[in-house]
Design a protein around this motif. Structure first.
Motif, PDB file in Angstrom:
ATOM      1  N   GLY A  26     -17.998  47.067 -26.242  1.00 37.99           N
ATOM      2  CA  GLY A  26     -17.069  48.056 -26.785  1.00 37.99           C
ATOM      3  C   GLY A  26     -17.114  48.205 -28.291  1.00 37.99           C
ATOM      4  N   CYS A  27     -17.884  47.374 -28.984  1.00 37.39           N
ATOM      5  CA  CYS A  27     -17.943  47.447 -30.443  1.00 37.39           C
ATOM      6  C   CYS A  27     -19.148  48.282 -30.863  1.00 37.39           C
ATOM      7  CB  CYS A  27     -18.036  46.052 -31.050  1.00 37.39           C
ATOM      8  SG  CYS A  27     -18.092  46.059 -32.871  1.00 37.39           S
ATOM      9  N   ASP A  28     -18.922  49.252 -31.757  1.00 38.35           N
ATOM     10  CA  ASP A  28     -20.019  50.091 -32.217  1.00 38.35           C
ATOM     11  C   ASP A  28     -20.320  49.871 -33.706  1.00 38.35           C
ATOM     12  OD1 ASP A  28     -18.096  53.225 -32.511  1.00 38.35           O
ATOM     13  OD2 ASP A  28     -17.779  51.193 -33.314  1.00 38.35           O
ATOM     14  N   HIS A  29     -19.887  48.719 -34.210  1.00 43.73           N
ATOM     15  CA  HIS A  29     -20.166  48.406 -35.615  1.00 43.73           C
ATOM     16  C   HIS A  29     -21.688  48.370 -35.814  1.00 43.73           C
ATOM     17  CE1 HIS A  29     -20.636  46.070 -39.324  1.00 43.73           C
ATOM     18  NE2 HIS A  29     -19.344  46.287 -39.570  1.00 43.73           N
ATOM     19  N   LEU A  70     -30.564  34.173 -29.644  1.00 44.55           N
ATOM     20  CA  LEU A  70     -29.950  34.920 -30.746  1.00 44.55           C
ATOM     21  C   LEU A  70     -29.432  36.273 -30.286  1.00 44.55           C
ATOM     22  CD1 LEU A  70     -32.711  34.272 -33.436  1.00 44.55           C
ATOM     23  CD2 LEU A  70     -30.569  33.008 -33.161  1.00 44.55           C
ATOM     24  N   LEU A  71     -28.396  36.761 -30.957  1.00 40.98           N
ATOM     25  CA  LEU A  71     -27.922  38.116 -30.759  1.00 40.98           C
ATOM     26  C   LEU A  71     -27.281  38.596 -32.057  1.00 40.98           C
ATOM     27  CD1 LEU A  71     -24.676  38.173 -28.579  1.00 40.98           C
ATOM     28  CD2 LEU A  71     -25.615  36.093 -29.534  1.00 40.98           C
ATOM     29  N   LEU A  72     -27.110  39.889 -32.179  1.00 37.27           N
ATOM     30  CA  LEU A  72     -26.584  40.479 -33.413  1.00 37.27           C
ATOM     31  C   LEU A  72     -25.147  40.924 -33.200  1.00 37.27           C
ATOM     32  CD1 LEU A  72     -29.731  42.595 -34.235  1.00 37.27           C
ATOM     33  CD2 LEU A  72     -28.929  40.641 -35.561  1.00 37.27           C
ATOM     34  N   MET A  73     -24.268  40.512 -34.119  1.00 37.09           N
ATOM     35  CA  MET A  73     -22.861  40.888 -34.016  1.00 37.09           C
ATOM     36  C   MET A  73     -22.293  41.175 -35.403  1.00 37.09           C
ATOM     37  SD  MET A  73     -21.060  38.424 -31.197  1.00 37.09           S
ATOM     38  CE  MET A  73     -21.391  38.592 -29.444  1.00 37.09           C
ATOM     39  N   CYS A  74     -21.214  41.944 -35.417  1.00 37.39           N
ATOM     40  CA  CYS A  74     -20.490  42.136 -36.664  1.00 37.39           C
ATOM     41  C   CYS A  74     -19.786  40.832 -37.017  1.00 37.39           C
ATOM     42  CB  CYS A  74     -19.472  43.269 -36.517  1.00 37.39           C
ATOM     43  SG  CYS A  74     -18.163  42.944 -35.297  1.00 37.39           S
ATOM     44  N   HIS A  75     -19.299  40.724 -38.237  1.00 34.09           N
ATOM     45  CA  HIS A  75     -18.674  39.482 -38.700  1.00 34.09           C
ATOM     46  C   HIS A  75     -17.455  39.115 -37.842  1.00 34.09           C
ATOM     47  CE1 HIS A  75     -17.262  36.381 -41.439  1.00 34.09           C
ATOM     48  NE2 HIS A  75     -16.078  36.952 -41.426  1.00 34.09           N
ATOM     49  N   ARG A  76     -16.642  40.108 -37.524  1.00 37.15           N
ATOM     50  CA  ARG A  76     -15.409  39.843 -36.755  1.00 37.15           C
ATOM     51  C   ARG A  76     -15.721  39.203 -35.415  1.00 37.15           C
ATOM     52  NH1 ARG A  76     -11.697  44.546 -33.915  1.00 37.15           N
ATOM     53  NH2 ARG A  76     -10.591  43.144 -32.481  1.00 37.15           N
ATOM     54  N   HIS A  77     -16.670  39.789 -34.679  1.00 35.76           N
ATOM     55  CA  HIS A  77     -16.956  39.274 -33.343  1.00 35.76           C
ATOM     56  C   HIS A  77     -17.794  37.995 -33.379  1.00 35.76           C
ATOM     57  CE1 HIS A  77     -15.825  43.460 -31.915  1.00 35.76           C
ATOM     58  NE2 HIS A  77     -14.994  42.626 -31.299  1.00 35.76           N
ATOM     59  N   HIS A  78     -18.513  37.800 -34.457  1.00 37.26           N
ATOM     60  CA  HIS A  78     -19.203  36.515 -34.634  1.00 37.26           C
ATOM     61  C   HIS A  78     -18.170  35.390 -34.706  1.00 37.26           C
ATOM     62  CE1 HIS A  78     -22.342  33.970 -37.061  1.00 37.26           C
ATOM     63  NE2 HIS A  78     -22.017  33.438 -35.897  1.00 37.26           N
ATOM     64  N   ILE A  79     -17.098  35.624 -35.453  1.00 36.85           N
ATOM     65  CA  ILE A  79     -16.037  34.621 -35.585  1.00 36.85           C
ATOM     66  C   ILE A  79     -15.298  34.433 -34.263  1.00 36.85           C
ATOM     67  CG2 ILE A  79     -13.878  34.031 -36.756  1.00 36.85           C
ATOM     68  CD1 ILE A  79     -16.362  33.780 -38.489  1.00 36.85           C
ATOM     69  N   GLU A  94     -24.686  36.637 -20.947  1.00 35.67           N
ATOM     70  CA  GLU A  94     -24.397  37.849 -20.176  1.00 35.67           C
ATOM     71  C   GLU A  94     -24.182  39.031 -21.118  1.00 35.67           C
ATOM     72  OE1 GLU A  94     -20.817  37.654 -17.939  1.00 35.67           O
ATOM     73  OE2 GLU A  94     -21.172  39.519 -16.861  1.00 35.67           O
ATOM     74  N   ILE A  95     -23.447  38.790 -22.228  1.00 37.03           N
ATOM     75  CA  ILE A  95     -23.205  39.840 -23.225  1.00 37.03           C
ATOM     76  C   ILE A  95     -24.529  40.323 -23.814  1.00 37.03           C
ATOM     77  CG2 ILE A  95     -22.298  40.253 -25.550  1.00 37.03           C
ATOM     78  CD1 ILE A  95     -19.888  38.527 -24.814  1.00 37.03           C
TER      79      ILE A  95
END
Length: 273
Positions: A26-29, A70-79, A94-95
């Protein structure tokens, strides 16, 4: 032990399959902004270092920095995904699987932008140094910033050989034979009798075997470690270059040669005692 960063090849694969957006549902960052600047984070499913979230002691360092981990995430979802109870290893895998399944060729443009941006920053850095002005221009140390990795190793080895030669000269000048000749000449100029020094026991004479331990034990051991370190670093560099260009036959031949040379040198390296 320092964590190993992902290889360029792995990062390119991650960016290409990211769709240029955070992997969290659901995140499009975006991963890169419109200027091609990385504004997200590379996240580990199993932590890179002991003590980190979902750390797996059975993994190798290569597995920890692999594409699959490894996967790529915005800072918020990394935390947020650092909360292990809510995001165990299976959940994050799974994500990753669901997110990357949405993209095939999409994201390649973002990957190329990242590579171009990185190349620009690297070129800019070296170009800036090449034009740097010094207060004492005539005394500055000249450097060729266009030298490749292997050329730099060749230069380094030449410097080490020069230092070794300087040490040989110092060892020779500290030898009992040379010191005796020099002091005899000096005593003659002063009208002194050098033979009187022969009455001093050799174990009390500071000019007998001067700095012997430094020249005959310390120096050989130091240079043995130094050469092994440089040659191991050269070998590791070839391994990294080859991983990013596995079809390069020249690098493959160099790897074989350096492996044989290092093994032979290591097998014949003993501490002087």
């Amino acid at each position: 032990m320092a964590r190993k960063t992902p290889s360029t090849k792995t990062l390119r694969q991650l960016f290409a399959h990211s769709g240029n957006q955070c992997a969290f549902p659901g995140c499009d960052h975006p991963i890169f902004n419109k200027n091609g600047i990385l504004i997200a984070q590379v996240c580990h499913i199993n932590a890179a270092n002991e003590g980190g979230e979902r750390y797996n002691a059975d993994q190798t360092d290569e597995e920890r920095r692999s594409y699959e981990n490894l996967l790529l995430m915005c800072h918020r979802h990394h935390i947020e995904t650092d909360i292990i109870e809510d995001f165990p290893e299976e959940k994050l895998r799974e994500i990753k699987k669901i997110h990357e399944a949405q993209f095939s060729e999409e994201g390649r443009e973002a990957s190329e932008k990242m590579i171009r941006q990185l190349k620009f920053e690297i070129d800019y850095y070296w170009n800036r140094l090449s034009k740097k002005e010094f207060d004492f221009e005539e005394l500055k140390v000249e450097r060729d910033f266009d030298k490749e990795i292997l050329d730099l190793f060749d230069e380094l080895e030449e410097h080490i050989k020069s230092i070794s030669n300087y040490c040989d000269i110092c060892a020779e000048s500290d030898s009992t034979k040379v010191l005796r000749i020099d002091l005899t000449e000096l005593f003659k100029k002063l009208g002194l009798d050098y033979e009187k020094t022969e009455k001093v026991p050799h174990y009390e004479n500071p000019l007998i075997n001067r700095n012997w331990d430094l020249h005959h034990i310390g120096r050989p051991n130091y240079f043995s470690h130094l050469y092994l370190c440089v040659n191991q670093l050269k070998l590791k560099s070839i391994e990294i270059l080859l991983k990013n260009d596995s079809g390069n036959e020249e690098l493959r031949n160099l790897l074989d040669r350096y492996q044989k040379e290092f093994e032979e040198n290591y097998s014949n390296s003993y501490c002087v005692d």
